[in-house]
Design an enzyme around this catalytic site. Sequence first.
Site, mmCIF file in Angstrom:
data_model
loop_
_atom_site.group_PDB
_atom_site.id
_atom_site.type_symbol
_atom_site.label_atom_id
_atom_site.label_comp_id
_atom_site.label_asym_id
_atom_site.label_seq_id
_atom_site.Cartn_x
_atom_site.Cartn_y
_atom_site.Cartn_z
ATOM 1 N N PRO A 51 -16.020 46.191 46.138
ATOM 2 C CA PRO A 51 -16.380 45.438 45.307
ATOM 3 C C PRO A 51 -16.039 44.000 45.109
ATOM 4 O O PRO A 51 -14.650 43.898 44.580
ATOM 5 C CB PRO A 51 -15.833 47.085 43.888
ATOM 6 N N CYS A 52 -16.836 43.342 44.595
ATOM 7 C CA CYS A 52 -15.967 42.210 43.801
ATOM 8 C C CYS A 52 -14.242 41.736 43.076
ATOM 9 O O CYS A 52 -13.794 41.460 43.388
ATOM 10 C CB CYS A 52 -17.320 41.254 43.093
ATOM 11 N N PHE A 53 -14.686 42.882 41.913
ATOM 12 C CA PHE A 53 -13.522 42.859 41.239
ATOM 13 C C PHE A 53 -12.346 43.256 41.598
ATOM 14 O O PHE A 53 -11.056 43.528 40.906
ATOM 15 C CB PHE A 53 -13.985 43.267 39.515
ATOM 16 N N ALA A 82 -20.083 42.807 45.663
ATOM 17 C CA ALA A 82 -20.903 43.278 44.838
ATOM 18 C C ALA A 82 -20.406 44.048 43.203
ATOM 19 O O ALA A 82 -18.709 44.227 42.874
ATOM 20 C CB ALA A 82 -20.862 44.680 45.695
#
Length: 261
Positions: A142-144, A80
């Site tokens: 989360p992607c990050f 995400a």
Amino acid sequence: MSEKWIFLNTGFRNGNFNMKFDEHLAFLFSKGRIRPVLRVYGWRPYTISIGYNQDESVFDFEKIKNAGIGFVRRPTGGRAVLHAEELTYSVVMNSYGKSVIEIYNLISRAIVRGLNLLGVELELAQTEHDFRSFYKDFKSIPCFASSAKYEVQFKGKKLVGSAQRRFGDVVLQHGSILIGEFHRKLPEFLKIDSIEIVEKIRAEIEEKTICLNEILHRNVSFDDVAEALKQGFKQEFGIEFEDKILLDEEFEIEKLDLISL
């Protein structure tokens, strides 16, 4: 003679438009109707996107709606992202027999070369998580929260998150280049009762990400990043661009078939 690509600026659009547009570019390229494309765009309203196979049930859609934030599923993988203060790029090109990781490396080098023009000294991640075990952890949402090999970093912190999909020999890769810090608010929209867990996710994002404004100690504009990215691709790929700008608010994806790319 240098290969000709299209540099396409579609401005700030909603999540549904942005994802369908990327897919449609890949479709047109697969049919030989357009040249390779580097597209830049933003998100209005701010939007959470999730990977093609990611579970959406972990998100609180009432909170998302009340905040005026959009929600969309990407045609690519990954985790995400809260798209807000950023420039999103997409690349549509032929794989020329190169692997996914080789294309990641090539595109990441072009991004680094371009962003260096803004005065940023960046590096590429050389290692990655064991994602099979990582994705079982709440912090994987989360992607990050993590970096894959060859993703763009500044002093070990992730600046660019990217995802790729193949349609035969056609590559579609897109990613977020962080300009500001709003992406850190993603945990606020998770359906998690434990404040402690939400805070752990928030801390994970803050610890592992960085944005251009923070690196350069000034406000960086979307246009500055777009121009730097364009130059980086020209230098790394040895190409020339024909510029296209599609900023008509009434523009519909179907009309893409009718314009001259």
